[in-house]
Write a protein that holds these residues in place. Structure first.
Motif, mmCIF file in Angstrom:
data_model
loop_
_atom_site.group_PDB
_atom_site.id
_atom_site.type_symbol
_atom_site.label_atom_id
_atom_site.label_comp_id
_atom_site.label_asym_id
_atom_site.label_seq_id
_atom_site.Cartn_x
_atom_site.Cartn_y
_atom_site.Cartn_z
ATOM 1 N N LEU A 1 -45.760 46.479 33.531
ATOM 2 C CA LEU A 1 -45.326 47.114 34.777
ATOM 3 C C LEU A 1 -46.528 47.434 35.660
ATOM 4 O O LEU A 1 -46.495 47.212 36.870
ATOM 5 N N ALA A 2 -47.589 47.943 35.051
ATOM 6 C CA ALA A 2 -48.794 48.279 35.820
ATOM 7 C C ALA A 2 -49.462 47.019 36.351
ATOM 8 O O ALA A 2 -49.897 46.980 37.509
ATOM 9 N N ARG A 3 -49.555 45.977 35.533
ATOM 10 C CA ARG A 3 -50.207 44.730 35.946
ATOM 11 C C ARG A 3 -49.475 44.095 37.133
ATOM 12 O O ARG A 3 -50.090 43.562 38.038
ATOM 13 N N HIS A 4 -48.152 44.181 37.117
ATOM 14 C CA HIS A 4 -47.358 43.581 38.195
ATOM 15 C C HIS A 4 -47.098 44.552 39.350
ATOM 16 O O HIS A 4 -46.338 44.217 40.259
ATOM 17 N N GLN A 5 -47.732 45.716 39.292
ATOM 18 C CA GLN A 5 -47.577 46.743 40.330
ATOM 19 C C GLN A 5 -46.097 46.927 40.673
ATOM 20 O O GLN A 5 -45.673 46.822 41.824
ATOM 21 N N TRP A 6 -45.325 47.228 39.657
ATOM 22 C CA TRP A 6 -43.872 47.220 39.739
ATOM 23 C C TRP A 6 -43.314 48.113 40.836
ATOM 24 O O TRP A 6 -42.365 47.754 41.522
ATOM 25 N N PHE A 7 -43.883 49.269 41.030
ATOM 26 C CA PHE A 7 -43.326 50.212 42.001
ATOM 27 C C PHE A 7 -43.842 49.965 43.421
ATOM 28 O O PHE A 7 -43.545 50.738 44.323
ATOM 29 N N TYR A 8 -44.587 48.879 43.632
ATOM 30 C CA TYR A 8 -44.937 48.428 44.974
ATOM 31 C C TYR A 8 -43.896 47.449 45.504
ATOM 32 O O TYR A 8 -43.913 47.107 46.674
ATOM 33 N N ARG A 9 -43.003 46.983 44.618
ATOM 34 C CA ARG A 9 -41.993 46.002 45.005
ATOM 35 C C ARG A 9 -41.071 46.549 46.080
ATOM 36 O O ARG A 9 -40.688 47.705 46.060
ATOM 37 N N ARG A 10 -40.697 45.659 46.986
ATOM 38 C CA ARG A 10 -39.647 46.014 47.941
ATOM 39 C C ARG A 10 -38.316 45.779 47.249
ATOM 40 O O ARG A 10 -38.202 44.906 46.393
ATOM 41 N N SER A 11 -37.313 46.540 47.626
ATOM 42 C CA SER A 11 -36.004 46.352 47.009
ATOM 43 C C SER A 11 -35.424 45.010 47.418
ATOM 44 O O SER A 11 -35.728 44.484 48.492
ATOM 45 N N ARG A 12 -34.608 44.464 46.547
ATOM 46 C CA ARG A 12 -34.032 43.143 46.812
ATOM 47 C C ARG A 12 -33.202 43.128 48.087
ATOM 48 O O ARG A 12 -33.091 42.115 48.749
ATOM 49 N N VAL B 1 -47.683 57.978 38.466
ATOM 50 C CA VAL B 1 -47.314 58.199 37.068
ATOM 51 C C VAL B 1 -47.663 56.974 36.227
ATOM 52 O O VAL B 1 -48.278 57.083 35.164
ATOM 53 N N LEU B 2 -47.287 55.797 36.707
ATOM 54 C CA LEU B 2 -47.562 54.565 35.971
ATOM 55 C C LEU B 2 -49.065 54.331 35.830
ATOM 56 O O LEU B 2 -49.536 53.922 34.774
ATOM 57 N N ARG B 3 -49.817 54.622 36.874
ATOM 58 C CA ARG B 3 -51.268 54.454 36.815
ATOM 59 C C ARG B 3 -51.880 55.374 35.755
ATOM 60 O O ARG B 3 -52.741 54.956 34.979
ATOM 61 N N GLU B 4 -51.413 56.627 35.688
ATOM 62 C CA GLU B 4 -51.945 57.574 34.704
ATOM 63 C C GLU B 4 -51.610 57.156 33.279
ATOM 64 O O GLU B 4 -52.466 57.203 32.393
ATOM 65 N N VAL B 5 -50.361 56.756 33.054
ATOM 66 C CA VAL B 5 -49.951 56.378 31.704
ATOM 67 C C VAL B 5 -50.658 55.098 31.271
ATOM 68 O O VAL B 5 -51.144 54.993 30.139
ATOM 69 N N SER B 6 -50.757 54.123 32.163
ATOM 70 C CA SER B 6 -51.421 52.867 31.802
ATOM 71 C C SER B 6 -52.917 53.082 31.571
ATOM 72 O O SER B 6 -53.507 52.440 30.706
ATOM 73 N N ALA B 7 -53.536 53.988 32.324
ATOM 74 C CA ALA B 7 -54.953 54.292 32.106
ATOM 75 C C ALA B 7 -55.151 54.947 30.744
ATOM 76 O O ALA B 7 -56.113 54.643 30.028
ATOM 77 N N LEU C 1 -53.316 54.476 28.142
ATOM 78 C CA LEU C 1 -53.114 53.446 27.129
ATOM 79 C C LEU C 1 -54.282 52.456 27.060
ATOM 80 O O LEU C 1 -54.432 51.750 26.074
ATOM 81 N N GLY C 2 -55.076 52.394 28.103
ATOM 82 C CA GLY C 2 -56.178 51.438 28.146
ATOM 83 C C GLY C 2 -55.694 50.035 28.452
ATOM 84 O O GLY C 2 -56.224 49.057 27.911
ATOM 85 N N CYS C 3 -54.710 49.927 29.307
ATOM 86 C CA CYS C 3 -54.167 48.611 29.666
ATOM 87 C C CYS C 3 -55.269 47.742 30.262
ATOM 88 O O CYS C 3 -56.036 48.189 31.103
ATOM 89 N N GLY C 4 -55.332 46.501 29.821
ATOM 90 C CA GLY C 4 -56.340 45.577 30.279
ATOM 91 C C GLY C 4 -57.633 45.657 29.490
ATOM 92 O O GLY C 4 -58.469 44.778 29.572
ATOM 93 N N GLN C 5 -57.815 46.711 28.718
ATOM 94 C CA GLN C 5 -59.037 46.888 27.943
ATOM 95 C C GLN C 5 -58.834 46.568 26.471
ATOM 96 O O GLN C 5 -59.785 46.302 25.762
ATOM 97 N N ARG C 6 -57.592 46.630 26.022
ATOM 98 C CA ARG C 6 -57.306 46.301 24.628
ATOM 99 C C ARG C 6 -55.955 45.608 24.553
ATOM 100 O O ARG C 6 -55.121 45.759 25.433
ATOM 101 N N ALA C 7 -55.773 44.850 23.498
ATOM 102 C CA ALA C 7 -54.538 44.085 23.332
ATOM 103 C C ALA C 7 -53.414 45.002 22.865
ATOM 104 O O ALA C 7 -53.639 45.909 22.056
ATOM 105 N N MET C 8 -52.227 44.764 23.383
ATOM 106 C CA MET C 8 -51.039 45.520 22.982
ATOM 107 C C MET C 8 -50.125 44.586 22.187
ATOM 108 O O MET C 8 -50.084 43.386 22.438
#
Length: 165
Positions: free
Chosen positions: A139-150, A112-118, A120-127
């Protein structure tokens, strides 16, 4: 008496949906908008209830499973777009609940995050800093949902590996 639309609206009351979970209320909102009834009293009450649940102003926190199901519902209905007013609040709520997500839910949220960030053009234009778009890109840049839980990360082990200084 009255039109079919008026009879339909009278037959539905938010009391019937008092115990509905977030995905069901979101589907109700989508259905009412599709029928052209989004501006009705029922549509407004349903949107307000969804906002309460997402913003955690409701009776308790929404289970992460419901947040994930809601995003998948939007994706299935073709409503997973940056313009949809529910996408950012749902992503924000799931990002805040990352430690309570199951492995399968994280996998779905990565898609879901990959689709939404794509979109939006994340990394291709300034937000604009602090905007919902910038938050999604972060969130996409930091691969947020790859994180292990604390709970699964030992600070002692990390310290000995040189991870914590």
């Amino acid at each position: 008496r009255g039109t079919a639309r008026a009879r339909f609206l009278r037959s539905l009351d938010m009391d019937r949906f008092a115990f509905a979970a977030l995905p069901e209320l979101l589907l109700l909102c989508i259905g009412l908008e599709g029928l052209g009834l989004g501006a009705s009293r029922l549509g407004k009450e349903a949107r307000d209830r969804v906002a309460e649940l997402i913003d955690l102003r409701g009776p308790g926190p929404v289970p992460p499973r419901d947040l994930c199901r809601s995003l998948m519902l939007l994706r299935t209905c073709g409503r997973l777009t940056a313009e949809n007013p529910w996408v950012f609040p749902l992503l924000r709520a799931t990002a805040n609940a990352v430690d309570r997500l199951q492995r399968g839910e994280k996998a779905i949220l990565r898609i879901v995050l990959r689709e939404v960030s794509a979109e939006l053009g994340c990394g291709q234009r300034a937000m604009a800093p602090g905007s919902p778009e910038a938050a999604i890109c972060a969130l996409a840049r930091h691969q947020w949902f790859y994180r292990r839980s604390r709970a699964n990360v030992s600070w002692v082990r990390e310290r000995h590996r040189g991870g914590l200084k």
